[in-house]
Design an enzyme around this catalytic site. Structure first.
Site, PDB file in Angstrom:
ATOM      1  N   LYS A  18       0.818  -1.202   0.000  1.00  0.00           N
ATOM      2  CA  LYS A  18       0.000   0.000   0.000  1.00  0.00           C
ATOM      3  C   LYS A  18       0.870   1.277   0.000  1.00  0.00           C
ATOM      4  O   LYS A  18       2.092   1.201   0.168  1.00  0.00           O
ATOM      5  CB  LYS A  18      -0.932  -0.009   1.217  1.00  0.00           C
ATOM      6  CG  LYS A  18      -1.952  -1.157   1.186  1.00  0.00           C
ATOM      7  CD  LYS A  18      -2.796  -1.157  -0.082  1.00  0.00           C
ATOM      8  CE  LYS A  18      -4.131  -1.855   0.077  1.00  0.00           C
ATOM      9  NZ  LYS A  18      -4.051  -3.325   0.157  1.00  0.00           N
TER      10      LYS A  18
HETATM   11  C1  LIG Z   1      -5.371  -4.029   0.814  1.00  0.00           C
HETATM   12  C2  LIG Z   1      -6.851  -3.827   0.878  1.00  0.00           C
HETATM   13  C3  LIG Z   1      -7.627  -4.232   1.971  1.00  0.00           C
HETATM   14  C4  LIG Z   1      -7.097  -5.055   3.094  1.00  0.00           C
HETATM   15  O1  LIG Z   1      -5.946  -4.713   3.649  1.00  0.00           O
HETATM   16  P1  LIG Z   1      -4.920  -5.770   4.322  1.00  0.00           P
HETATM   17  O2  LIG Z   1      -4.103  -4.865   5.157  1.00  0.00           O
HETATM   18  O3  LIG Z   1      -4.150  -6.418   3.224  1.00  0.00           O
HETATM   19  O4  LIG Z   1      -5.723  -6.726   5.129  1.00  0.00           O
HETATM   20  C5  LIG Z   1      -8.965  -3.933   1.972  1.00  0.00           C
HETATM   21  N1  LIG Z   1      -9.543  -3.300   0.953  1.00  0.00           N
HETATM   22  C6  LIG Z   1      -8.857  -2.903  -0.136  1.00  0.00           C
HETATM   23  C7  LIG Z   1      -9.554  -2.175  -1.224  1.00  0.00           C
HETATM   24  C8  LIG Z   1      -7.489  -3.182  -0.213  1.00  0.00           C
HETATM   25  O5  LIG Z   1      -6.820  -2.844  -1.311  1.00  0.00           O
END
Ligand SMILES: *Cc1c(COP(=O)(O)O)cnc(C)c1O
Length: 399
Positions: free
Chosen positions: A186
């Site tokens: 992210k």
């Molecule tokens: C990455 C993501 C999540 C979940 O995050 P994690 O930290 O990987 O559990 C939820 N929603 C979206 C749209 C994402 O891209």
């Protein structure tokens, strides 16, 4: 988008601070931790940056969504409306609390179509969950109006759009609840981590207790705390939070780099006949983590995506055929395959997604290519890449 590309001394120093105390847990151990409260520090930084009263940092973005839903009292049989185009985590969090994920169409914003949401509202609906996919947002104004009329909770999954804004408010802060992910890919990362933000003191208090086994966090003797309701363990460790403290301080710098790189590619593609761009709702500012565009047909789009791969243009995605992000490939959800038995309400009320008509979503996602915008590109590298992409698209459109 990935924060892992830019990793500095501050991240290392913060982790070192924690390792020196030996206190890796975010609660308790007041003496030995020697003044280091990294999770709390990250929460304060989030409140400041997102202009909200409360933030609860947890172990992942999926955990943040689950905690957010639980904090609002959403439970078995309640319906949560979310888009066909998202990451599997969004519906996982709904299923985790026994609620029913109701998928609806996206429009040219590549997120929730307000019209589709309106048509899906039933007496069981409790939450509308727009997912700000690939750096840009849903029409939050239209969704908020719907939520106000029908007395629903607006929960923003802003995991892919941290740093963007809508009508001057940071994404995640516009709704009743907003969630971020700090996983490894992210915009900013903790390794694994996430956060829920809100201005609602009750939701916050619930989230604080729920994410730590229901502990009420009153007093300094953890063993003597009471448990007003059942909870779970969604805690983040101090080590992860330490990385997050360094990364959140760089969020605006990262978004600035993304915007610059995005614009170089956008300039190269914007005048090509046959290329159109995802609609950014009025009042919205992206975080520029992806450049998203449409080509005229599914066939041409698939060809262009293949040609990008062959031509060495990496990190461009054709979500329509991708296992993670579009309902077509979620056979575990479509067939409701789970290890144990799911709650009766989910088994009975989950729509049969093998038969649902999502032709509107198909018509958008089938023609979408999303190109990841990296932080580490040199300027000449982005320009070369932009030129290459323009040439490839022109060739495919001609053929
Ligand atoms: C990455 C993501 C999540 C979940 O995050 P994690 O930290 O990987 O559990 C939820 N929603 C979206 C749209 C994402 O891209």
């Amino acid at each position: 988008m990935p924060g892992f590309e830019l990793f500095g001394e501050k991240e290392k120093q913060n982790v070192q601070d924690v390792l020196e105390t030996g206190v890796l847990m975010r609660y308790g151990f007041d003496g030995p931790r020697n003044g280091h409260w990294k999770a709390k520090e990250l929460e304060a930084a989030l409140c400041h940056r997102m202009q909200v009263k409360h933030a609860q940092v947890v172990s992942s973005g999926t955990a943040a969504l689950t905690v957010a839903l639980a904090s609002a009292g959403v439970g078995a049989g309640d319906e949560v409306i979310l888009p066909t185009f998202t990451f599997v985590a969004s519906f996982e969090s709904v299923l985790a609390i026994g609620a029913v994920p109701i998928l609806v169409d996206v429009d040219d914003t590549l997120t929730l179509s307000p019209l589709a949401v309106e048509n899906a509202i039933t007496p069981k609906t409790r939450v509308v969950m727009p997912v700000h996919m690939c750096g840009s947002m849903a029409d939050l104004n239209a969704l908020k109006t719907l939520c106000d009329i029908h007395n629903l909770i607006l929960l923003e999954d802003a995991c892919q759009a941290i740093g963007g804004s809508f009508e001057g408010k940071p994404l995640g802060s516009y709704g009743d609840l907003g969630c971020f992910s700090f996983d490894y890919v992210k915009t900013i990362t903790c390794g694994e981590g996430g956060a829920m933000i809100t201005n609602n003191p009750d939701f916050y208090k619930n989230a604080d207790h729920y994410s730590d086994h229901g502990h009420d966090h009153v007093g300094s003797n953890r063993g003597a705390e009471s448990h007003p309701f059942l909870g779970y363990n969604y805690r983040i460790s101090e080590l992860n939070a330490a990385v997050g403290c360094a990364q959140i301080a760089r969020l605006d710098e990262f978004v600035g780099i993304q915007e610059k790189n995005y614009n170089i590619i956008f300039e190269a593609l914007k005048n090509i006949d046959g290329v159109t761009f995802r609609r950014i709702p009025m009042g919205g500012v992206q975080n520029y983590s992806f450049l998203n565009f449409f080509l005229p047909t599914e066939d041409i789009t698939r060809k262009a995506h293949l040609a990008f791969g062959d031509g060495g243009v990496d990190a461009c995605f054709y979500w329509y055929d991708n296992n993670w992000h579009y309902y077509r490939k979620w056979e575990h959800l479509i067939n409701l395959t789970s290890l144990g038995r799911l709650p009766e309400e989910v088994q009975k009320n989950l729509p049969d997604y093998s038969k649902t008509n999502f032709s509107v979503s198909d018509s958008w996602i089938g023609r979408t290519i999303s190109c990841l915008i990296k932080l580490s590109w040199a300027e000449t590298e982005v320009q070369e890449r932009a030129n290459k992409m323009a040439t490839i698209i022109r060739d495919v459109l001609k053929s």
